[in-house]
Each structure stands twice: as C-alpha cells, then as structure tokens.
Design a protein around this motif. Structure first.
Motif, PDB file in Angstrom:
ATOM      1  N   TYR A 475       0.862  -1.193   0.000  1.00 44.21           N
ATOM      2  CA  TYR A 475       0.000   0.000   0.000  1.00 44.21           C
ATOM      3  C   TYR A 475       0.892   1.235   0.000  1.00 44.21           C
ATOM      4  O   TYR A 475       1.785   1.382   0.848  1.00 44.21           O
ATOM      5  CB  TYR A 475      -0.894  -0.018   1.240  1.00 44.21           C
ATOM      6  CG  TYR A 475      -1.890   1.108   1.337  1.00 44.21           C
ATOM      7  CD1 TYR A 475      -3.039   1.122   0.547  1.00 44.21           C
ATOM      8  CD2 TYR A 475      -1.716   2.162   2.251  1.00 44.21           C
ATOM      9  CE1 TYR A 475      -3.980   2.135   0.654  1.00 44.21           C
ATOM     10  CE2 TYR A 475      -2.647   3.175   2.367  1.00 44.21           C
ATOM     11  CZ  TYR A 475      -3.779   3.159   1.563  1.00 44.21           C
ATOM     12  OH  TYR A 475      -4.706   4.171   1.686  1.00 44.21           O
ATOM     13  N   ASP A 476       0.642   2.123  -0.944  1.00 38.12           N
ATOM     14  CA  ASP A 476       1.456   3.325  -1.107  1.00 38.12           C
ATOM     15  C   ASP A 476       0.847   4.465  -0.298  1.00 38.12           C
ATOM     16  O   ASP A 476      -0.237   4.955  -0.635  1.00 38.12           O
ATOM     17  CB  ASP A 476       1.509   3.701  -2.592  1.00 38.12           C
ATOM     18  CG  ASP A 476       2.485   4.832  -2.880  1.00 38.12           C
ATOM     19  OD1 ASP A 476       2.851   5.572  -1.937  1.00 38.12           O
ATOM     20  OD2 ASP A 476       2.871   4.985  -4.059  1.00 38.12           O
ATOM     21  N   PRO A 477       1.496   4.926   0.774  1.00 42.49           N
ATOM     22  CA  PRO A 477       0.912   5.985   1.604  1.00 42.49           C
ATOM     23  C   PRO A 477       0.944   7.352   0.938  1.00 42.49           C
ATOM     24  O   PRO A 477       0.369   8.299   1.468  1.00 42.49           O
ATOM     25  CB  PRO A 477       1.782   5.963   2.870  1.00 42.49           C
ATOM     26  CG  PRO A 477       3.097   5.434   2.415  1.00 42.49           C
ATOM     27  CD  PRO A 477       2.790   4.453   1.319  1.00 42.49           C
ATOM     28  N   ARG A 478       1.588   7.482  -0.210  1.00 45.14           N
ATOM     29  CA  ARG A 478       1.588   8.752  -0.954  1.00 45.14           C
ATOM     30  C   ARG A 478       0.372   8.878  -1.856  1.00 45.14           C
ATOM     31  O   ARG A 478      -0.074   9.981  -2.166  1.00 45.14           O
ATOM     32  CB  ARG A 478       2.864   8.857  -1.813  1.00 45.14           C
ATOM     33  CG  ARG A 478       4.140   9.068  -1.025  1.00 45.14           C
ATOM     34  CD  ARG A 478       5.367   8.625  -1.813  1.00 45.14           C
ATOM     35  NE  ARG A 478       5.342   7.189  -2.057  1.00 45.14           N
ATOM     36  CZ  ARG A 478       5.696   6.269  -1.147  1.00 45.14           C
ATOM     37  NH1 ARG A 478       6.125   6.653   0.046  1.00 45.14           N
ATOM     38  NH2 ARG A 478       5.618   4.982  -1.416  1.00 45.14           N
ATOM     39  N   THR A 479      -0.164   7.732  -2.311  1.00 51.47           N
ATOM     40  CA  THR A 479      -1.247   7.749  -3.293  1.00 51.47           C
ATOM     41  C   THR A 479      -2.508   7.033  -2.833  1.00 51.47           C
ATOM     42  O   THR A 479      -3.561   7.199  -3.442  1.00 51.47           O
ATOM     43  CB  THR A 479      -0.782   7.099  -4.594  1.00 51.47           C
ATOM     44  OG1 THR A 479      -0.509   5.697  -4.351  1.00 51.47           O
ATOM     45  CG2 THR A 479       0.468   7.778  -5.147  1.00 51.47           C
ATOM     46  N   GLY A 480      -2.397   6.197  -1.796  1.00 48.98           N
ATOM     47  CA  GLY A 480      -3.546   5.411  -1.359  1.00 48.98           C
ATOM     48  C   GLY A 480      -3.860   4.239  -2.274  1.00 48.98           C
ATOM     49  O   GLY A 480      -4.972   3.709  -2.245  1.00 48.98           O
ATOM     50  N   VAL A 481      -2.903   3.807  -3.071  1.00 48.45           N
ATOM     51  CA  VAL A 481      -3.103   2.709  -4.012  1.00 48.45           C
ATOM     52  C   VAL A 481      -2.442   1.440  -3.473  1.00 48.45           C
ATOM     53  O   VAL A 481      -1.273   1.462  -3.059  1.00 48.45           O
ATOM     54  CB  VAL A 481      -2.519   3.052  -5.395  1.00 48.45           C
ATOM     55  CG1 VAL A 481      -2.597   1.834  -6.330  1.00 48.45           C
ATOM     56  CG2 VAL A 481      -3.268   4.225  -5.998  1.00 48.45           C
TER      57      VAL A 481
END
Length: 528
Positions: A475-481
């Motif tokens: 999970y990418d905490p910069r994009t929410g993806v």
C-alpha cells in the motif's frame, strides 16, 4: 507549537494570494456576501464532498468504544480521529478565510479541527481579524457575546461539512508558566473564575454534537514531579516555585465543561512536547477521557512516539491515546526553542513516518499539522518561527493531501478489532528511521506493517494470520493505491516469511489478508 518573538519577512507572493482569496473564495465556494458563511450551511444534506460519504447532520457525539482504546459515534459508528492543528483559526481568520480553510480540510478527508478559543498569540488583548476580543475589560467573567457567537458559527459551519471541532477553551499560557505571553487569567486563587468561564463556553455549544474538548494547550499540568530540567529552569527564572501544581485549575475548567454541557464531555489533554503524555500526570483524573501526547518538532527526526503510545495502550484501565501534535510539515526540525531553519525542515516523509507508526502502535487516530496553517501565516498575521510559505499554499502540501490515505486504510478493514502486535516482526524491529511497526485484526484476518524504507527486508511471523489462503499487498501511503503482490495458499502458519519493500518510495505498508474474507483492496472502501 512554540512561541518565538522574531518574525520573518513575507514572500511578496503572499500578498497576491491574499488578494486572490478575498475576491475569489465567495464565488468559488458559494459564500453569502453578508456573512461569509456557506449559502447552504443550514441544509441537512451532506455538504462534505469527501468521497460522497459525509454523515447526515447532526453528527453523532463521539464517545469511547467499550474496549477502551478506540473511539466511536454514539450510534456505534467507527470514528478515526484525523485532526488538523488550526490553533489560531478563531482569532486570526476572517469568515471567508475560515470557510475556505474548513471546506478544504473537509474535502481532504480530515475529521477533527483543533482550535483555540483564547488563542496563544495575544488572544486576549489583540483584536481578532474581525476586530473583536473575547472579554470586556479582559475579564473572563464578562464575555463578549459577539466573539463567542462567532465561535458557535464556526462550530456550526464545521458540522455542515461533516467536521468535528476539538475546542481548546484556553491556551496553556493563560493559566500556567513558565513560558508564554498570557495574561494569566486563571489561577489557583480564583478557581471559580475558571469554572464559570468554561461553564459559559460549554453552555454556548451544549446542543452541538460535533464538539470535543481539549485542555492543556501545550503546557504541563504541573512543574512538580516532571523532572524536566528545561521546565524547572524556566520556572526558576520566572520566580515560580518548583512545587507549583496547576492541576486544580485544569480540574476546575473540566468541571465547568461538565456543568455547561449538562453531560459528561469527551475531554483530551494536549501536553507539552516530549515523552510525557497526559497519562503520566493525570492518569487518575476522572474528567480525562482520552490521553494525549505531543511528539513535536524539537527533538529531531524519528522520535519514538510508538513507544509512548505502547506505554499508554498497556495502562489499566484503558483509555484511548493519540499524538496530538507530531512534527509539523515544513517546520524547522531543531533545536528547540531557537528553530534554526538552516538545519532543515520536516517534509511529508517525516510526517508519514510518525503518524503511521503511532496509529499502528495502537493510537485511536492522529493529528496532522502544518507550520504555516496553525498560525495562519500571511501578510496580516505575520510569520512565526521561519514558516517558509503562507497558509493558503500550505493547505495543499503533500502530507496534508496524503493523511486521508491512512484513515481510508484503517477503515477498509475491521475497525474495532485492530490490536498492535510487534511480535509479528521477527527479531529487532529497528530504531529511529528504521523502525517497523505492526498492527493486526485480533481474529487474524488481516494485518498492516509499516516499512519506513524502500528495499527494506523484514521477516514476518505468520502465526497470527489464521488464513488458508494469503493475499498480500503493498500500500502506497503517498497515493492510497494498493498493489497486489500475492494471492495463493498460505504456507505453514508457524513459519516466517520475508518481505522486501519496493525499490522506490521510500515508505510502504505491507497489507496481509485472509483471502477468504474478500476484503476490498486496501483503502478502497470502508469495511462493513
């Protein structure tokens, strides 16, 4: 937040941004020209465009979940405290500016706005942006109705946007030492004044269901017993005895809140920066609902807030706990109290590391802050402690836009079943910037592990996962993806597994799911 007398010069761009705000926000956001409030602010329709998921008014009051660690609405709905420090909002903004701020934070998915009624920066003697002062003759027993009616308007506008307001009745310098301009209106020799003030204030908003209460205001409840050399020196320099205890004043303020609301209010305490949360000094105070701490800005990068959260989480009886003031985005990172900007500024990565690790350590939520926003830095208000931009620009900084992805991640899995579990990390979880933090569902259907670095390898104990088929995501905490990396039969649950974070980032969250639960991709939709 720390006061510093020098003010930096402003970038000329600030003036043009201010001019644009004055002329553009009314048309862009639908304000009425006469009041500066949203034209449809009395509507019962959801006004918060955040994912079309704004609750209907009135918002449910926030109470403590039966497990003692988390928060919920009175209707049983999950509540994740995603706060923003807008300390000077009431004192330093016009109605148009306030509306612009509130609507922006609502769109960005924040849930709580933390703001101060008696503000730190000359909040008693200096008129507000709308030329009012809180008291007649600076006397707390003679409140200025115009000022406090404006407080109610702000609370109501926040409610129309699906936002809660954590009202700080007074910043700490209005009753404690050893630093701050004051004046010190509330003292141990006039406790009834403190009680009557908060009784009046709470009475003004007693029917508003979106109000939470915050005492403390960046100050310790006492000098005695803190063992803090900095506090003791400041107290000595100010001629204050080291056995001074302001707890009776905070207690009187809390009593006034209860009398004014006619109920038991939900109260959190915002202490000074450092490892001592309210649990250290106020654990036995019956008025304290939620423990607060401030990992702050003055001790450099990666202060171990996860250890402080774990300490509070382990206390009995349990209380929710959270970091009410992590390092602000775009704040000089050390040293306190001089704040030398040549040492560098905290940026979005620094913020993410602290907020994710505190929540995964067991906090009921977390507060974000931007150094220009809390003070509403700009041409009219000036700049404190080397803010490097004005507040309008600061509203859209990377971390401010990214905070909602933490909230969405937590809501996408069983909300009330999460428990911190560092035993999932095999071996040393690391210190400082290397520290990994794990939290899981108590039934073993999912887990989150925060990796602060790219290309970081960790060995994960899988015995907490009760799954015959494992689904894993980054999970990418910069994009929410979330990116699916595995969906296959689980190995022997007594074994360990190595996971290596992607080669860019730098930080990531490993999400582990029992595939049979059919949870949605992490952060994509709320778990029901």
């Amino acid at each position: 937040m720390k006061q510093s007398p020098p003010k930096n010069s402003l970038n000329p761009l600030y003036a043009s941004r201010r001019a644009f705000l004055q002329t553009a926000t009314s048309a862009a956001l639908g304000f009425t020209a006469s009041t500066g409030l949203a034209a449809d602010s009395t509507s019962d329709k959801p006004a918060n465009p955040f994912l079309g998921n704004c609750p209907q008014r009135p918002l449910p009051r926030i109470v403590i979940h039966p497990d003692g660690h988390l928060l919920q609405g009175q209707d049983g709905s999950p509540f994740f405290w995603l706060g923003d420090t807008a300390w000077q909002l009431i004192h330093s903004t016009t109605p148009d500016e306030c509306s612009y701020y509130l609507q922006t934070r609502a769109r960005q998915g924040f849930t709580v706005i933390q703001t101060v009624v008696l503000a730190e920066m000359n909040g008693i003697t200096k008129p507000t942006a709308t030329a009012t002062q809180p008291f007649l003759g600076n006397d707390p027993l003679h409140p200025n109705e115009q000022y406090f009616n404006r407080v109610v308007q702000i609370v109501d506008e926040a409610a129309s946007l699906g936002l809660y307001v954590a009202l700080v009745p007074t910043w700490g310098d209005k009753l404690t030492a050893p630093w701050g301009a004051g004046p010190r209106l509330f003292r141990n020799d006039n406790l009834n004044v403190a009680r009557q003030y908060t009784q009046y204030l709470a009475g003004k908003v007693k029917d508003r269901t979106n109000v939470l209460w915050m005492l403390g205001g960046d100050r310790p409840p006492r000098i005695k017993g803190t063992g803090n050399p900095s506090f003791e020196k400041s107290a000595t320099d100010a001629g204050i005895p080291l056995d001074t205890d302001w707890t009776p004043i905070w207690r009187a303020l809390a009593e006034g809140l209860k009398e004014g609301t006619g109920a038991t209010p939900t109260v959190v305490y915002h202490p000074q920066g450092g490892p001592d949360s309210s649990s250290v000094y106020l654990a036995n105070e019956p008025w304290l609902s939620i423990n607060g701490m401030q990992s702050s800005h003055g001790s450099g990068h990666d202060v171990p807030v996860w250890d402080w959260i774990a300490r509070d989480y382990a206390m009995s009886p349990p209380k929710p706990t959270l970091d009410l003031e992590p390092n602000y985005e775009d704040h000089p990172f050390n040293p306190w109290p001089t704040w030398d900007p040549t040492t560098g500024y905290f940026r979005d990565y620094d913020v993410r590391k602290q907020v994710y690790r505190s929540v995964f350590a067991g906090a009921c939520g977390v507060t974000y802050g931007h150094h220009a926003v809390w003070q509403f830095a700009g041409k009219r208000n000036g700049v404190i402690n080397h803010a490097d931009r004005d507040w309008i620009d600061a509203l859209y900084r990377p971390a401010a836009r990214q905070m909602v992805f933490l909230r969405l991640l937590v809501l996408s899995r069983p909300f009330f079943r999460r428990v911190p579990d560092q035993t999932m990390i095999h071996g040393d979880p690391g210190k400082g910037g290397l520290h990994l933090q794990a939290i899981r569902d108590r039934e073993g259907t999912c887990a989150f592990i925060y990796f602060p670095l790219n290309d970081q390898t960790a060995t994960i104990n899988m015995d907490s996962m009760k799954s015959h088929r494992l689904r894993a995501w980054w999970y990418d905490p910069r994009t929410g993806v979330g990116t699916l990396i595995e969906d296959k039969p689980a190995t022997d649950p007594t074994t360990t597994r190595d996971f290596r974070s992607p080669p860019y980032g730098p930080d990531w969250v490993l999400v582990l799911d029992d595939a049979t639960t059919n949870y949605p991709p992490p952060g994509l939709s709320a778990h029901t």
